[in-house]
Motif scaffolding. Structure first.
Motif, mmCIF file in Angstrom:
data_model
loop_
_atom_site.group_PDB
_atom_site.id
_atom_site.type_symbol
_atom_site.label_atom_id
_atom_site.label_comp_id
_atom_site.label_asym_id
_atom_site.label_seq_id
_atom_site.Cartn_x
_atom_site.Cartn_y
_atom_site.Cartn_z
ATOM 1 N N THR A 120 -2.931 -2.762 9.329
ATOM 2 C CA THR A 120 -4.167 -2.052 8.990
ATOM 3 C C THR A 120 -3.843 -0.891 8.055
ATOM 4 O O THR A 120 -2.913 -0.133 8.299
ATOM 5 N N ASP A 121 -4.630 -0.774 6.995
ATOM 6 C CA ASP A 121 -4.412 0.320 6.045
ATOM 7 C C ASP A 121 -4.711 1.658 6.716
ATOM 8 O O ASP A 121 -5.698 1.810 7.441
ATOM 9 N N TYR A 122 -3.838 2.621 6.438
ATOM 10 C CA TYR A 122 -3.986 3.958 7.015
ATOM 11 C C TYR A 122 -3.630 4.972 5.927
ATOM 12 O O TYR A 122 -2.457 5.183 5.616
ATOM 13 N N PRO A 123 -4.639 5.574 5.275
ATOM 14 C CA PRO A 123 -4.330 6.513 4.182
ATOM 15 C C PRO A 123 -3.643 7.777 4.659
ATOM 16 O O PRO A 123 -2.835 8.357 3.922
ATOM 17 N N THR A 276 4.882 1.580 3.645
ATOM 18 C CA THR A 276 4.604 2.757 4.465
ATOM 19 C C THR A 276 5.260 3.981 3.841
ATOM 20 O O THR A 276 6.329 3.894 3.227
ATOM 21 N N LEU A 277 4.596 5.106 4.016
ATOM 22 C CA LEU A 277 5.125 6.411 3.639
ATOM 23 C C LEU A 277 5.507 7.136 4.922
ATOM 24 O O LEU A 277 4.651 7.350 5.783
ATOM 25 N N GLY A 282 10.987 9.875 10.676
ATOM 26 C CA GLY A 282 10.351 8.637 11.100
ATOM 27 C C GLY A 282 8.865 8.724 11.354
ATOM 28 O O GLY A 282 8.265 7.734 11.798
ATOM 29 N N LYS A 283 8.200 9.824 11.075
ATOM 30 C CA LYS A 283 6.761 9.958 11.297
ATOM 31 C C LYS A 283 5.997 9.226 10.201
ATOM 32 O O LYS A 283 6.286 9.366 9.018
ATOM 33 N N LEU A 284 4.993 8.433 10.615
ATOM 34 C CA LEU A 284 4.191 7.677 9.660
ATOM 35 C C LEU A 284 3.186 8.591 8.974
ATOM 36 O O LEU A 284 2.384 9.257 9.627
ATOM 37 N N LEU A 285 3.200 8.584 7.644
ATOM 38 C CA LEU A 285 2.280 9.395 6.851
ATOM 39 C C LEU A 285 1.202 8.570 6.160
ATOM 40 O O LEU A 285 0.179 9.127 5.755
ATOM 41 N N GLY A 286 1.424 7.265 5.995
ATOM 42 C CA GLY A 286 0.445 6.399 5.342
ATOM 43 C C GLY A 286 0.927 4.963 5.349
ATOM 44 O O GLY A 286 2.133 4.692 5.416
ATOM 45 N N ARG A 287 -0.046 4.031 5.276
ATOM 46 C CA ARG A 287 0.301 2.614 5.304
ATOM 47 C C ARG A 287 -0.672 1.814 4.456
ATOM 48 O O ARG A 287 -1.887 2.047 4.508
#
Length: 422
Positions: A120-123, A276-277, A282-287
């Motif tokens: 799923t896209d996650y800005p 992914t950014l 390791g924290k997700l910033l965007g996908r």
């Protein structure tokens, strides 16, 4: 006897070997391990190290040198310099550990830990998104992106530029990770890898890249190729770079190293690429996620799949918006006239629109005049209609009077003509 004893022993003879064996046995004695150090450290065993005889009280002259050697080895073992032969370059200064398939980045990033990655896209807070360059559907293109299908079509081992766009700059040390997963639920647990043929092939072999990785990064020496120890999923990461002056995107060049139809690999199973950014911890910033097809002719496949996708869309829109009801009338009088009426479903039946097919221009003109008159009548107000009706009645009465007068005049003329003739 004295002459025999005084004779020198010939080298490499049976007598010299026996003499040397006896001397060695008298000095070495029974085999035993080297004495333990005072700190209790283990000593390196060596079958060629001479040992001290139990019957002799003097220490062997080689023991001091062996103690120094053992002390150096113990220090190196404690510092972690001397390890197994796997992953160590003994020719390098200070025994630096090799980092296979890695770059010069000092920070080590942990691979993906989720067993089933999200698609799923996650800005996120940075408004992370992907931008693809515009490309057509010609046969000569090596890659093309379809916005309608959110799908990338590319050839094997060809450059696919993907532009990374963010509205706010992420924290220092952020990375961009690319991971391939299967699209369908029945295959999502499998790891996406290259087929055995391309994995063993030397055509696109790179010593810095593992041969089983599907996705590669081109033109970036800081790329790292990772494999999750739990899920065995493979990914490639590159450090995030700020856009250059005059640009709002950062471009990463990706290569796909196996065809979608390869047996033993993807085997015609659709795949997704997850970009992914992530922060350095390791924290997700965007996908962002998009589908990928690696084929021989990207332009042809994109055109075919878009046409196949639009056909059911058009049918569904036609069914929801308008219904098609065809009526056919057959009328045989020397010639057959077919009337097909397409009916639109509307709330008011008076607003339905019909299509009438007429054979012959004269009939068409006649029906067209009737239709135009009816259309004009629909747009007139009731008052205008009353005025028109009154005018028609006046005109009709005038015409009737004129006809009557004409008829009377004809009769008089007939009488006069009869009189003249008499």
């Amino acid at each position: 006897m004295e002459e025999t004893l005084s004779d020198p022993i010939e080298p490499l003879s049976q007598e010299s070997f026996a003499e040397l064996w006896n001397l060695l046995g008298s000095q070495v004695g029974q085999c035993a391990g080297p004495p333990a150090a005072e700190d209790g450290a283990r000593r390196l065993p060596s079958p060629l190290v001479p040992v001290q005889n139990e019957n002799e009280g003097n220490e062997h002259p080689l023991w001091p040198e062996l103690d120094d050697f053992q002390r150096v080895m113990d220090n190196e073992l404690q510092q972690g310099i001397v390890t197994s032969s796997m992953g160590v370059d003994y020719t390098a200064p200070h025994y630096q550990r090799l980092q296979p398939y890695s770059s010069s980045v000092a920070v080590e990033f942990s691979p993906t830990t989720s067993s089933v990655p999200s698609t799923t896209d996650y800005p996120g807070e940075c408004s992370f998104q992907l931008v693809f360059q515009e490309s057509g559907t010609a046969k000569s293109v090596t890659y093309t992106y379809s916005p309608t299908l959110n799908k990338l079509y590319c050839q094997l081992a060809k450059t696919c530029p993907v532009q990374i766009k963010v509205e706010s700059t992420p924290e220092l040390g952020a990375i961009i990770r690319a991971t391939a997963v299967y699209k369908k639920s029945e295959h999502v647990a499998d790891v996406v890898k290259r087929c055995p043929h391309h994995e063993r092939s030397t055509e696109h072999k790179d010593g810095l890249v593992p041969p089983s990785h599907l996705i590669r990064v081109e033109g970036n020496s800081q790329a790292q190729y990772l494999e999750d120890s739990n899920t065995r999923r493979q990914s490639v990461i590159v450090p995030y770079e700020k856009p250059q002056v005059g640009s709002d995107c950062t471009t990463v060049l990706y290569n796909y190293m196996c065809n979608s139809s390869c047996m033993g690999g993807m085997n015609r199973r659709p795949i997704l690429t997850i970009i992914t950014l992530e922060s350095k911890d390791g924290k997700l910033l965007g996908r962002c996620c998009f589908e990928v097809r690696i084929c021989a002719c990207p332009g042809r496949d994109r055109k075919h799949e878009e046409a196949h996708f639009q056909k059911p869309q058009e049918k569904n829109s036609a069914k929801t918006n308008t219904g098609t009801a065809k009526r056919t009338f057959k009328e045989v009088s020397g010639s057959t006239v077919l009337l097909e009426i397409n009916k639109k479903r509307t709330v008011n039946p008076e607003e339905e629109v019909f299509t009438l097919q007429v054979r012959g221009k004269e009939r068409y003109e006649m029906l067209k005049k009737v239709n135009d008159a009816l259309e004009i009548q629909d747009h007139l107000s009731p008052q205008d209609l009353d005025r028109i009706k009154q005018q028609k009645q006046k005109n009709s009465t005038k015409k009737d009077k004129e006809v009557l007068e004409l008829k009377k005049g004809k009769k008089l003329l007939v009488k006069e003509e009869t009189c003249d003739s008499e």
